[in-house]
Design a protein around this motif. Structure first.
Motif, short mmCIF file in Angstrom:
data_model
loop_
_atom_site.label_atom_id
_atom_site.label_comp_id
_atom_site.label_asym_id
_atom_site.label_seq_id
_atom_site.Cartn_x
_atom_site.Cartn_y
_atom_site.Cartn_z
N LEU A 19 -1.98 6.71 -7.92
CA LEU A 19 -0.81 5.99 -7.41
C LEU A 19 -1.21 4.57 -6.98
CD1 LEU A 19 1.13 8.75 -5.45
CD2 LEU A 19 1.60 7.83 -7.73
N SER A 20 -2.03 3.98 -7.84
CA SER A 20 -2.52 2.62 -7.59
C SER A 20 -2.95 2.00 -8.91
CB SER A 20 -3.69 2.65 -6.61
OG SER A 20 -4.36 1.40 -6.58
N PHE A 21 -2.42 0.84 -9.24
CA PHE A 21 -2.81 0.14 -10.45
C PHE A 21 -4.24 -0.40 -10.32
CE2 PHE A 21 1.63 0.50 -11.08
CZ PHE A 21 1.89 0.30 -12.43
N VAL A 22 -4.60 -0.81 -9.11
CA VAL A 22 -5.94 -1.37 -8.88
C VAL A 22 -7.00 -0.30 -9.02
CG1 VAL A 22 -7.45 -2.48 -7.18
CG2 VAL A 22 -5.08 -3.23 -7.42
N ARG A 23 -6.80 0.86 -8.38
CA ARG A 23 -7.79 1.93 -8.47
C ARG A 23 -7.89 2.50 -9.88
NH1 ARG A 23 -7.39 6.40 -4.03
NH2 ARG A 23 -9.33 6.95 -5.08
N LEU A 50 8.70 4.57 -15.38
CA LEU A 50 7.84 5.70 -15.00
C LEU A 50 7.39 5.61 -13.55
CD1 LEU A 50 5.66 5.84 -18.24
CD2 LEU A 50 7.56 7.34 -17.61
N PHE A 51 7.39 4.41 -12.98
CA PHE A 51 6.94 4.21 -11.61
C PHE A 51 7.96 3.41 -10.82
CE2 PHE A 51 2.94 4.58 -14.00
CZ PHE A 51 2.32 5.60 -13.29
N ASP A 52 8.07 3.75 -9.55
CA ASP A 52 8.79 2.91 -8.59
C ASP A 52 7.75 2.04 -7.90
OD1 ASP A 52 11.46 3.70 -8.90
OD2 ASP A 52 11.12 5.50 -7.71
N LYS A 57 3.08 -0.25 -2.72
CA LYS A 57 3.32 1.19 -2.79
C LYS A 57 3.84 1.58 -4.16
CE LYS A 57 5.54 5.00 -0.33
NZ LYS A 57 6.47 5.37 0.77
N VAL A 58 3.19 2.58 -4.78
CA VAL A 58 3.56 3.04 -6.12
C VAL A 58 3.87 4.53 -6.06
CG1 VAL A 58 2.79 3.32 -8.50
CG2 VAL A 58 2.10 1.30 -7.21
N SER A 59 4.95 4.94 -6.69
CA SER A 59 5.29 6.36 -6.78
C SER A 59 5.91 6.64 -8.14
CB SER A 59 6.26 6.77 -5.67
OG SER A 59 7.46 6.03 -5.77
N LEU A 60 5.81 7.87 -8.58
CA LEU A 60 6.38 8.27 -9.86
C LEU A 60 7.89 8.43 -9.75
CD1 LEU A 60 3.75 10.94 -10.94
CD2 LEU A 60 4.37 8.95 -12.31
N THR A 61 8.58 7.99 -10.77
CA THR A 61 10.00 8.30 -10.86
C THR A 61 10.14 9.75 -11.32
OG1 THR A 61 10.12 7.63 -13.18
CG2 THR A 61 10.53 5.91 -11.51
#
Length: 314
Positions: A19-23, A50-52, A57-61
């Protein structure tokens, strides 16, 4: 959907996992903009977000959660195809991912080092589950080829092969009052606080069954999810504990912790090498399976011999 690539699926599953583009970028050795581009192209191909994203903060739709199931299936199928083709090539190369419960980290890396000496073409990766339940999740998600664990799962169809004895013992700090008894009965443990593993761990389940069998109610003072933290607490005099003997080599040799030779101990379980029969093992995974079955018992027996009484094995 015709333009979706496996590269996009791999990037998507990594972002979903962290839940992180950086990681995800760090894991995949890509730049964050490259990860973002792959996800945007995938969303454009399926015509759904696909993501909010709200700031960092990132979460799956909802669509993303559903798509993640299919993405994992596709990647697992691709891996199975690669395994099948490598069997035709008869090559013991590629990546071997071994999962293990935390207790196994005290000996599995050394066995893997020996394995690599015999199979230098294999790249080995380790995945450590915080406890048994987390490791089962890794197996179900096809994140590991083989798993090293104690009690085989009943809730999952697996092939489990025992390869070595796994003794569990009670421990205390030196000069603890319980040592006055020499060979104390199980009931004596009820007089002292215990520092124990969390309920989801195999060690805790084994301890609970041991006390139930002897009709003793233990005094549980603390629950901790880490063997290392428990050992530190025991050394500090905060209580006794029940641990795998294979976690205690350094502390026993240094005299910082001592075994309490309680009646009917050590409690012997077995170590198992486990995999899903529904998935074809790669040549590298098959080679490691044979290796640990052949070498694991002797290696661990050498570790255990100095600490176990000759009569305790019965």
């Amino acid at each position: 959907m015709k333009t979706v690539t496996f590269r996009q699926l791999r990037v998507f599953t990594e972002v979903a996992r962290h839940l992180s583009f950086v990681r995800a970028a760090e894991t995949l050795h890509l730049t964050p903009p490259a990860v973002t581009m792959q996800v945007k192209e995938l969303e454009a191909a399926i015509e759904l977000p696909l993501f909010d994203r709200q700031g960092r903060k990132v979460s799956l739709t909802t669509a993303g959660e559903y798509f993640l199931v299919y993405a994992k299936r596709l990647l697992a199928t691709l891996k199975d195809a690669d395994v099948a083709m490598s069997r035709f090539r008869k090559l013991e190369t590629g990546i071997l991912t071994v999962g293990m419960v935390g207790t196994a980290k005290y000996f599995v890396p050394r066995l893997l080092t020996r394995f690599r000496e015999e199979h230098p073409g294999v790249e080995v990766k380790l995945q450590v589950g915080a406890n048994r339940e987390q490791l089962l999740t890794m197996m179900t998600a096809a994140e590991v080829d083989l798993a090293i664990m104690g009690r085989p799962p009943k809730e999952l169809a697996t092939r489990a092969e025992p390869f070595a004895a796994h003794p569990h013992v009670f421990v205390a700090p030196p000069k603890h009052p319980i040592f006055r008894s020499g060979h104390p009965p199980v009931s004596a443990l009820a007089n002292y606080p215990l520092i124990v593993r969390e309920p989801a761990s195999g060690t805790r389940a084994l301890m609970d069954r041991f006390f139930q069998a002897h009709r003793v109610e233990p005094r549980i003072a603390m629950e901790m999810p880490s063997n290392e933290t428990i050992k530190q607490a025991v050394m500090a005099g905060m209580g006794l504990s029940f641990l795998s003997l294979h976690t205690l080599g350094l502390e026993l040799r240094a005299g910082e912790i001592e075994l309490v030779h309680v009646e009917d101990t050590p409690v012997i379980r077995t170590w198992n090498v486990v995999h899903l029969p529904s998935r074809v093992l790669s040549p590298a995974a098959e080679a490691f399976r044979y290796f640990i079955i052949e070498e694991g018992e002797n290696y661990l027996a050498e570790h255990d011999r100095p600490w176990l009484q000759p009569t305790a094995e019965g």
